[in-house]
Structures are given as C-alpha cells and as structure tokens.
Design an enzyme around this catalytic site. Sequence first.
Site, PDB file in Angstrom:
ATOM      1  N   ASP A  40      -9.122  -4.102   5.167  1.00 17.13           N
ATOM      2  CA  ASP A  40      -8.347  -4.015   6.411  1.00 17.13           C
ATOM      3  C   ASP A  40      -7.476  -5.262   6.577  1.00 17.13           C
ATOM      4  O   ASP A  40      -7.971  -6.385   6.445  1.00 17.13           O
ATOM      5  CB  ASP A  40      -9.338  -3.869   7.592  1.00 17.13           C
ATOM      6  CG  ASP A  40      -8.662  -3.446   8.887  1.00 17.13           C
ATOM      7  OD1 ASP A  40      -7.535  -3.919   9.165  1.00 17.13           O
ATOM      8  OD2 ASP A  40      -9.262  -2.668   9.632  1.00 17.13           O
ATOM      9  N   THR A  76      -5.177  -0.005  12.909  1.00 17.07           N
ATOM     10  CA  THR A  76      -6.218   0.396  11.960  1.00 17.07           C
ATOM     11  C   THR A  76      -6.508   1.903  11.923  1.00 17.07           C
ATOM     12  O   THR A  76      -6.469   2.515  10.855  1.00 17.07           O
ATOM     13  CB  THR A  76      -7.521  -0.365  12.296  1.00 17.07           C
ATOM     14  OG1 THR A  76      -7.231  -1.747  12.168  1.00 17.07           O
ATOM     15  CG2 THR A  76      -8.658   0.019  11.367  1.00 17.07           C
ATOM     16  N   ASP A 195      -9.262  -8.621   8.468  1.00 21.59           N
ATOM     17  CA  ASP A 195      -8.792  -8.328   9.824  1.00 21.59           C
ATOM     18  C   ASP A 195      -9.474  -9.282  10.819  1.00 21.59           C
ATOM     19  O   ASP A 195      -8.806  -9.913  11.647  1.00 21.59           O
ATOM     20  CB  ASP A 195      -9.098  -6.871  10.170  1.00 21.59           C
ATOM     21  CG  ASP A 195      -8.469  -6.459  11.484  1.00 21.59           C
ATOM     22  OD1 ASP A 195      -7.231  -6.374  11.537  1.00 21.59           O
ATOM     23  OD2 ASP A 195      -9.204  -6.267  12.465  1.00 21.59           O
ATOM     24  N   HIS A 199      -7.119 -12.149  12.656  1.00 22.07           N
ATOM     25  CA  HIS A 199      -6.915 -12.182  14.110  1.00 22.07           C
ATOM     26  C   HIS A 199      -7.365 -13.528  14.678  1.00 22.07           C
ATOM     27  O   HIS A 199      -6.664 -14.142  15.471  1.00 22.07           O
ATOM     28  CB  HIS A 199      -7.737 -11.088  14.814  1.00 22.07           C
ATOM     29  CG  HIS A 199      -7.142  -9.727  14.706  1.00 22.07           C
ATOM     30  ND1 HIS A 199      -5.880  -9.425  15.168  1.00 22.07           N
ATOM     31  CD2 HIS A 199      -7.633  -8.560  14.205  1.00 22.07           C
ATOM     32  CE1 HIS A 199      -5.626  -8.141  14.946  1.00 22.07           C
ATOM     33  NE2 HIS A 199      -6.663  -7.606  14.351  1.00 22.07           N
ATOM     34  N   ASP A 242      -4.458  -1.102   5.441  1.00 18.08           N
ATOM     35  CA  ASP A 242      -3.849  -0.278   6.488  1.00 18.08           C
ATOM     36  C   ASP A 242      -2.587  -0.905   7.090  1.00 18.08           C
ATOM     37  O   ASP A 242      -1.732  -0.204   7.604  1.00 18.08           O
ATOM     38  CB  ASP A 242      -4.874   0.021   7.599  1.00 18.08           C
ATOM     39  CG  ASP A 242      -5.606  -1.220   8.098  1.00 18.08           C
ATOM     40  OD1 ASP A 242      -5.494  -2.293   7.467  1.00 18.08           O
ATOM     41  OD2 ASP A 242      -6.297  -1.122   9.132  1.00 18.08           O
ATOM     42  N   HIS A 243      -2.468  -2.221   7.042  1.00 12.19           N
ATOM     43  CA  HIS A 243      -1.325  -2.938   7.644  1.00 12.19           C
ATOM     44  C   HIS A 243      -1.459  -4.417   7.298  1.00 12.19           C
ATOM     45  O   HIS A 243      -2.489  -4.827   6.739  1.00 12.19           O
ATOM     46  CB  HIS A 243      -1.313  -2.777   9.176  1.00 12.19           C
ATOM     47  CG  HIS A 243      -2.642  -3.104   9.773  1.00 12.19           C
ATOM     48  ND1 HIS A 243      -3.110  -4.399   9.859  1.00 12.19           N
ATOM     49  CD2 HIS A 243      -3.631  -2.311  10.263  1.00 12.19           C
ATOM     50  CE1 HIS A 243      -4.318  -4.379  10.382  1.00 12.19           C
ATOM     51  NE2 HIS A 243      -4.671  -3.130  10.627  1.00 12.19           N
TER      52      HIS A 243
END
Length: 404
Positions: A40, A76, A195, A199, A242-243
């Site tokens: 992720d 996500t 992820d 963050h 996913d990104h």
Amino acid sequence: MHFLQNGGKIRLFLFLAFFFTITDLKAGEDKPYVILISWDACRYDYIDRGLTPTVQSLIDQGVRAKSLKSCFPTKTFPNHYSIITGMYPENHGIIFNNFIDPASGDSYRIKKDDSVKQDKWYKGIPIWFTAQEQGIKSGSVFWVGSEVYKRRPTYSLDYNHHMPHDERIAMIDKWLDLPLIDRPHLLMLYFADLDDNGHKYGPDSPQLDSALVKLDKTLSKLLSVVAEHNLTDSTNIILLTDHGMLETKKENAINLPEILKGFNYTLQGYDPIYSIFASEDSLEKIYSALKQNASGYNVYWKSELPGRFHFSKNPLIGDIIILADPGYYFLSGKSTYSVGVHGYDNEIPEMQGIFVASGPGFKKNLTADTFLNIDVYALICKILQIKPADSVDADIERVKHLLK
Ligand code: AMP
Ligand code: ZN
Ligand code: ZN
C-alpha cells in the site's frame, strides 16, 4: 476367450484411466500461478532507493512499468477494488474509503467491520469470483473486498492490520501445500507498512526506508516459499500498489469549516478530496462560497469534473467535489494534519505507484510505459487463461505488450 477379451478391455481401461489421471495432474501442475502483492502506498520511485534488492531481482528478470497510474480518487479501497474488478470506482461503487448512501443514509466505513462486509456496496465481479467459476481457486491475505459476504475468495481471512509479515507468508505456504485439487492458483497479499509510515513520517523519512527494507525481506521469504514448493517456473509474481504519497506542509491547511460556516451540508470522502451533499436550495450558495475562496483547491460540480477522472456516473458521489492542490489539505471536523497525503489528482507523478512483474507469462528485461491499474485485471485474466467478466473497463490491448 470372451473372458480374456473383457480382461483386456478392463486392463486397457485401467491403463487409460491411469494415463489420463497422470496427464491431468501434470496439466494441473503446469497451470500458471499468480501471486498478486500490494505494498500500500508504494510511490513509483521508492524502489530506486537501493533498499529493495529482491524487487530489483524481479525487475532484472521481468517487467517494470515507469509507474502504475491509480484511479481517481487515489485512495486505498477504490483502487484495490479497481485492480481486482478491472473497473473504475464510479462503476464498481467503492468510491471512497468512507461514504454515505444519500438514499438510505447507510454508511460504508473501512474501520467499521460490518459495512465493508456488506455485499450491497460492491458492484463488479472480483477476479477471484470469475476464476472460481472457471475452475481456479484463490486465496487472499487481506485484499480489499475479500471479506465480503457471499463474494469471498476460496480461502481468505478477516482483516488484521497487525498480523506479522511471517504469518502472512505462512498462509501462502499453507495454501501451496494443499493437494492440487484444492490449491489456489491466484494468491493475493496485502501490506500496509508504507502507507502507515508515509502518512505519519512522510515519504522521505528514515521510518519509511526501514519499512521498505522489511518488506523487501518479506518478499524474499515469499520467493523462497515458492521455490521450496518447486513452483518458481510456473509462478508469476506481480508486485504493485494502490497509489503514491506526497509530503504536505502544515501551513498548507485549508480551513473548510470556516469557508462553509452557516451552511448545512454532508461531507463524504477524506482529505484531500471530498464530495458534498446539501439541500437543493443551499447547493448553489455552497458552490459560490467555495468558488470565492478557492485557494489551494479546486471546486467542481460533479457534472463538470474532467472526464479523465471517471468519477461522475455514480449517485453515491455528492453534487460538489472539492479537491486540494498537491501539497495542500483540508482541515475538517474529521481530518488532522498528516505529513504524507494521497487522494490527489491521479495525473501527478507523486500519486503514481510501482508495478513490477516476473514469471513465465511476462517478458524479460522490459521497462514499460505507465499504464492504468485497472488493466492489471486484464493481465491476470490472460495469464490464468480465464475469460474476463462482462462490462469491465480493463483492456488487454493496452497492456498485452508486457506479456510473452
Ligand atoms: P487510506 O490510507 O486512508 O487510503 O487507507 C489505508 C488503510 O486501509 C490502511 O491503514 C489499512 O489499515 C486499511 N485497510 C486496508 N485493507 C483493509 C481491509 N481489508 N479492511 C480494513 N481496513 C483495511
Ligand atoms: Zn492505500
Ligand atoms: Zn493512506
């Protein structure tokens, strides 16, 4: 004589039965495997940091795309579900991680177990469903959508954010140990480490780098498990995300409650993208207030969103969309500052992710151009030799050059 003839027939029958069982088993053995792994929020350039030698070994033997383009919004749940349905979020229905159905008032929230399991939210057909119908079993360690009632893969687990990496790999080991008739040929694995750290500490933090190192070691263990089962030659590894992730500055906050003071509205989505529902008579005023103050973000009527977002067809999406500019974020009741943010325009490089693949189905030593993550669905269908579901947005023509 008659007896002998019958005995001969029986022996011939037994021989043929044995022969075809063996060839069937062999044919089964030879069927390709796909292991689809998501890290992720692995931005396209993280794997150039020299911290991921196992990823590099896959690249050296296979394909790397310059980047994998996420669907909009670059979040996500919409994207994981796009990858395994081959559909844009406006078509598969998981439009944000959190949203409300304005018709029923019901909410879908990823941190609320039961809502992610309700099949009413999910349109499109996950690839494991299509595979199962065509005789291929699947196993998922936490892929989005694999917990949905009546739509689960053959083998799956309920989401556990804290399950150690080794236990995740042990599940794959266990499934590959199954007799051929029960063994999944489509396996999926999910890891949230990049992820979490992106963050909290940002894409350029030492914590993120440590997470990369750890994930690479886990990948190496997975490859060893595949090798121990003598399946290296028939296994296609697809590592993707996913990104991406972009660092934001604390001072780039947009004070949304201040701009919308005095209005009644419902926000859905999560920083840096929201859609807004409000009563007919206040919508115009809300739009004007947002437009007048538009600095650090863009405001759109849903109907005027650029077509490339593929984000207007679904009634779950509110009438007004606000999208922060790269590096900006909204202060709202729900969101607070995070160093790293994703959810921005899917055109910007920082929202794009990795795609690496290696195995018998893929070309060797190929660097491919950026492509859309929905097309991964088409690649997997082709490799597993399954017919895609009807009405998908994925198109094998855009990606077939990655395959042998
Ligand atoms: P976001 O960064 O807000 O787009 O969401 C990422 C979060 O989704 C991760 O921190 C995970 O905890 C969570 N997540 C990923 N897969 C699942 C799942 N299958 N069920 C519940 N939460 C999940
Ligand atoms: Zn994500
Ligand atoms: Zn995230």
